[in-house]
Every structure is written in structure tokens, then in C-alpha cells.
Scaffold this active site. Structure first.
Site, PDB file in Angstrom:
ATOM      1  N   GLU A  32       8.922  -3.738   1.003  1.00 31.40           N
ATOM      2  CA  GLU A  32       7.605  -3.576   1.642  1.00 31.40           C
ATOM      3  C   GLU A  32       7.666  -2.562   2.770  1.00 31.40           C
ATOM      4  OE1 GLU A  32       4.717  -4.209   0.134  1.00 31.40           O
ATOM      5  OE2 GLU A  32       5.344  -6.307   0.004  1.00 31.40           O
ATOM      6  N   HIS A  33       6.642  -1.716   2.805  1.00 34.92           N
ATOM      7  CA  HIS A  33       6.568  -0.629   3.787  1.00 34.92           C
ATOM      8  C   HIS A  33       7.779   0.294   3.676  1.00 34.92           C
ATOM      9  CE1 HIS A  33       2.880  -1.715   5.891  1.00 34.92           C
ATOM     10  NE2 HIS A  33       3.230  -2.983   5.650  1.00 34.92           N
ATOM     11  N   THR A  34       8.252   0.448   2.460  1.00 37.44           N
ATOM     12  CA  THR A  34       9.355   1.387   2.210  1.00 37.44           C
ATOM     13  C   THR A  34       8.863   2.613   1.443  1.00 37.44           C
ATOM     14  OG1 THR A  34       9.849   0.024   0.291  1.00 37.44           O
ATOM     15  CG2 THR A  34      11.277  -0.263   2.202  1.00 37.44           C
ATOM     16  N   SER A  66     -21.435  -3.196  -9.918  1.00 41.79           N
ATOM     17  CA  SER A  66     -20.305  -4.132  -9.917  1.00 41.79           C
ATOM     18  C   SER A  66     -20.802  -5.568  -9.923  1.00 41.79           C
ATOM     19  CB  SER A  66     -19.441  -3.909  -8.678  1.00 41.79           C
ATOM     20  OG  SER A  66     -18.542  -4.990  -8.553  1.00 41.79           O
ATOM     21  N   SER A 124      -7.540  -8.629  -0.579  1.00 42.70           N
ATOM     22  CA  SER A 124      -6.480  -9.628  -0.474  1.00 42.70           C
ATOM     23  C   SER A 124      -5.101  -8.998  -0.493  1.00 42.70           C
ATOM     24  CB  SER A 124      -6.587 -10.613  -1.633  1.00 42.70           C
ATOM     25  OG  SER A 124      -6.366  -9.904  -2.825  1.00 42.70           O
ATOM     26  N   SER A 127      -4.353  -4.900  -4.221  1.00 40.56           N
ATOM     27  CA  SER A 127      -4.692  -3.531  -4.643  1.00 40.56           C
ATOM     28  C   SER A 127      -5.908  -3.416  -5.542  1.00 40.56           C
ATOM     29  CB  SER A 127      -3.508  -2.870  -5.345  1.00 40.56           C
ATOM     30  OG  SER A 127      -2.589  -2.474  -4.414  1.00 40.56           O
ATOM     31  N   ASP A 173       1.249   1.403  -5.005  1.00 38.85           N
ATOM     32  CA  ASP A 173       0.198   0.637  -5.681  1.00 38.85           C
ATOM     33  C   ASP A 173      -0.273   1.346  -6.952  1.00 38.85           C
ATOM     34  OD1 ASP A 173       0.501  -0.842  -3.418  1.00 38.85           O
ATOM     35  OD2 ASP A 173      -1.394  -0.250  -2.502  1.00 38.85           O
ATOM     36  N   TYR A 223      -1.831   0.145   9.777  1.00 36.27           N
ATOM     37  CA  TYR A 223      -0.989   0.741   8.728  1.00 36.27           C
ATOM     38  C   TYR A 223      -0.599   2.165   9.132  1.00 36.27           C
ATOM     39  CZ  TYR A 223       0.462   2.188   4.039  1.00 36.27           C
ATOM     40  OH  TYR A 223       1.186   2.651   2.959  1.00 36.27           O
TER      41      TYR A 223
END
Ligand code: GLA
Length: 387
Positions: A32-34, A66, A124, A127, A173, A223
């Protein structure tokens, strides 16, 4: 689902749909966050995702509706004049993708009516936005026979998110969603884009996603702040080391050279990026040797590092993880995605799943004041045409 979408399309656009596409959501198992630090990630595509039913038009209009945002009704825009417009809400994602295709020289000379329905919970951290971006990319590629590779569509979708939406995300993602493969996670080196599929052999266990149901308010600005902190740390390290990303460092390299990083916060962020990257490689190796216990242990270490060094968890995610880890049959649990709210991912022994969900729901409600939501998920293929 297909019959449902056919009849909804007919009701809303008063004509028949021509085809249906599906684009998955994603969950990241570890790493994560890599991605934006040139490191490794290990995500997989989900059976939850976004459906798009379409019909071509004879003019240059795109009309979108939608079933998840019925209050905003049909949103319409012109292919000749695509601009970000806050009031167009979720339709800015499709607009961004079409704009990028056009900017690259692909001729999009007729429009569509598109009905969208997603069963990924919005906001959530699974993605839903990248899922929608790939959905539109594949619809364009298919309808206009552009013959683009999936990797091109992955890159264009990421570019839409970066330059049109303004979220400086990495490639994880869009890659996981475009390239997903049933029952496999993808070990992706975000520096070289080399990847391999790794079969998820966790017989007797399941991947259970827990949604904290906390809205991710400041997520985008936080982020981008983390990205800047890592870039600063890298710049300091480069005064001595010949590297292009934090992903190139081993733990030993980092420990020997961390004195170069001037700011203590930046040092913690860089430590997470380096250790998490190495942890991801160890976790994939463990899984390949069927050492699921070690995989679970590394998931827990990953969460702790995201909590203490990267500081992207928060009360809700920490509570959900620690309550999950108290339950029988849970071998690992961690936050997944950007953090600041959103979801956790846990590996739970099948016979304990019902109790796990019941107990954690009660305990979490007692501590946080509202309930989490759980999904036992299957790993699916990437974005594709269904009919
Ligand atoms: C978000 C971003 C990804 C990645 C994760 C954190 O999901 O879109 O590119 O950085 O956060 O691992």
C-alpha cells in the site's frame, strides 16, 4: 443482471440497448502506497464492479444515467466540447477518459447512451472510479475498433484521473482492474510495469472486505501530501544515492542512509514505502509456498506501518482491524486502498465467517456508533464485454 439492465435501459432511454460491459472493482492484498514510489503492489480484481449498457447514437452527444445516482438524472455532454464541470458529478470520469482518447488522436465521431450500474460501494476505497474509467475505455476501444492493448487503456485511464479529475493516483487501481484475472492476484512492479499473476491458493479461507462506512473526506488532499513527503525524502536520499525511486532500496540501504532525510516526518513516510515494498515481495513468496500464516502476519505488519509511519489509517480503520484480529479463524487483516476511511481486507477461515461478521459488526457499532458492512468476495477477470 443482464435482463434487469436491458429493461432499465429501455425505460430510461426509450430504446433498446446494444451491448453490456463489466468492469471490476479492486482490492489490494498488500503493497500500500508503494505504487507511486516505484514499488510492488499485489491487488486483484473483484466480482463486484460497474456495469455499462450502451447504445450508439447518430450524433455527437453522450447521455449517461447511473442507477446509483438517480437523483441527478440523465447527464448529457457534447463530444466536441468536453470540459470538467463540477455539476456533472460522476460523469466527469467518463468525460475525462473520452477527452484523453481524443487528445491522443483517436477519432470518437459519434456518441452513446450509457446506463451505468455499480455494486461497488462508492467512496469505499475499492476503486469505483477506476472501474468506471476502464469501463469507458473498453467501450470506446470496442466500439471504434481502436485495437488498443489493455495496458494502453490502463495508462489512459490513469491519465484521465491525474489530469482531468486532478487526483494524482498511481497506476495500481487501473492496472488491477484492466488486467485482472480470475482467482489470481497480480504482483506488479510499478517501476518497470513487469507483472506476474499469482494464483490465490487459500483453500478453506476467504477474502472478506470490511467497509468502515466512514466517508473519506480529506482523502485526496492527504493523499497528495503523502506523495510530496515521499518525493522530498527521495530528493534528500539522491544527494548521495544514485536512485530514481524509494522502491529501489532494501531495508538495509534505507537504514544506512536514512540520516540523509532532513525531516523526521518524511523519514517515517519513506520508511513505510521501503519496508512495505519488501514486505510485499515476502508476502507473495509466502503465498506461493502456501504459507498463509506468514502472509497474514505480513498483512498485520503492513497495517501497523500504515498506522504508525504512514499515518493514513484513523480510528475507524484501526478499530475494524483490531476487532477483526480478535476473532477466531482470522489470519490477517489490514486497511486497503488509500486509507483515511474506506475498507479493510481480512483472510478468514470459512467456517468462522458468519460469526466473524456478526461479532465484529456488534463490537464496531459499540465503539464507533454505526455498523460496518462486509463482503465475501471472489476474484474476477478484468474489464470486458459481456454481451
Ligand atoms: C489509491 C490510489 C492508488 C494507490 C493506493 C494506495 O487507491 O489510487 O494508486 O496509491 O491509493 O496504495
Amino acid at each position: 443482471m443482464i435482463d434487469f439492465l436491458k429493461s432499465e435501459f429501455n425505460k430510461i432511454f426509450e430504446k433498446d440497448m446494444e451491448s453490456i460491459f463489466f468492469s471490476p472493482g479492486r482490492v489490494n492484498l498488500i503493497g500500500e502506497h508503494t505504487d507511486y514510489n516505484g514499488g510492488n503492489v499485489f491487488p486483484c480484481a473483484l466480482s463486484l464492479g460497474t456495469y455499462g449498457a450502451i447504445s450508439k447514437r447518430n450524433d455527437k452527444k453522450v447521455r449517461m444515467y447511473s442507477l446509483n445516482f438517480t437523483d441527478v438524472g440523465i447527464i448529457e455532454f457534447d463530444l466536441e466540447n468536453i470540459k470538467y464541470d463540477k455539476k456533472d458529478d460522476w460523469v466527469n470520469y467518463p468525460k475525462g477518459v473520452i477527452k484523453i482518447f481524443k487528445d491522443k488522436g483517436y477519432i470518437v465521431d459519434y456518441g452513446f447512451d450509457i446506463l451505468v450500474y455499480g455494486n461497488i460501494p462508492n467512496g469505499s476505497g475499492l476503486s469505483s472510479s477506476a472501474s468506471l474509467e476502464l469501463l469507458i475505455s473498453v467501450i470506446l476501444n470496442n466500439s471504434f475498433s481502436f485495437n488498443l492493448s489493455t495496458l494502453d487503456m490502463v495508462k489512459y485511464s490513469q491519465e484521465a484521473e491525474n489530469s482531468f479529475i486532478g487526483v494524482n493516483c498511481g497506476i495500481m487501481d487501473q492496472f488491477a482492474i484492466g488486467m485482472g484475472k480470475k482467482d489470481c492476484a497480480i504482483l506488479l512492479d510499478c517501476n518497470t510495469l513487469e507483472y506476474k499473476y499469482s494464483k490465490i491458493n487459500i483453500d478453506g479461507y476467504s477474502i472478506v472486505i470490511g467497509n468502515t462506512n466512514k466517508k473519506r473526506g480529506l482523502a485526496d488532499s492527504k493523499y497528495n501530501e503523502r506523495r510530496n513527503e515521499c518525493e522530498r525524502a527521495l530528493k534528500n536520499l539522491k544527494t548521495k544515492l544514485n536512485i530514481n525511486s524509494l522502491g529501489e532500496l532494501t531495508e538495509k540501504d534505507f537504514e544506512e542512509n536514512k540520516y540523509l532525510i532532513e525531516n523526521d516526518i518524511d523519514k517515517k513516510r519513506a520508511k513505510h514505502a521501503v519496508y512495505e515494498n519488501q514486505r510485499t515481495l515476502k508476502a507473495v513468496e509466502a503465498l506461493e509456498k502456501n504459507d498463509i500464516k506468514l502472509f497474514g502476519k505480513l498483512m498485520i505488519e503492513s497495517h501497523n506501518s500504515l498506522r504508525d509511519d504512514y499515518e493514513v489509517t484513523g480510528k475507524e480503520l484501526d478499530t475494524l482491524v483490531s476487532l477483526s484480529l480478535k476473532e477466531n479463524g482470522v489470519i490477517g487483516s489490514r486497511m486497503t486502498g488509500a486509507g483515511f476511511g474506506g475498507c479493510t481486507v481480512s483472510i478468514v477461515k470459512n467456517e468462522f465467517i458468519d460469526d466473524f461478521i456478526k461479532n465484529v459488526t456488534n463490537d464496531y457499532k459499540n465503539e464507533i456508533g454505526y455498523e460496518p458492512t462486509f463482503y465475501t468476495v471472489e476474484i474476477s477477470d478484468g474489464t470486458r464485454k459481456l454481451v
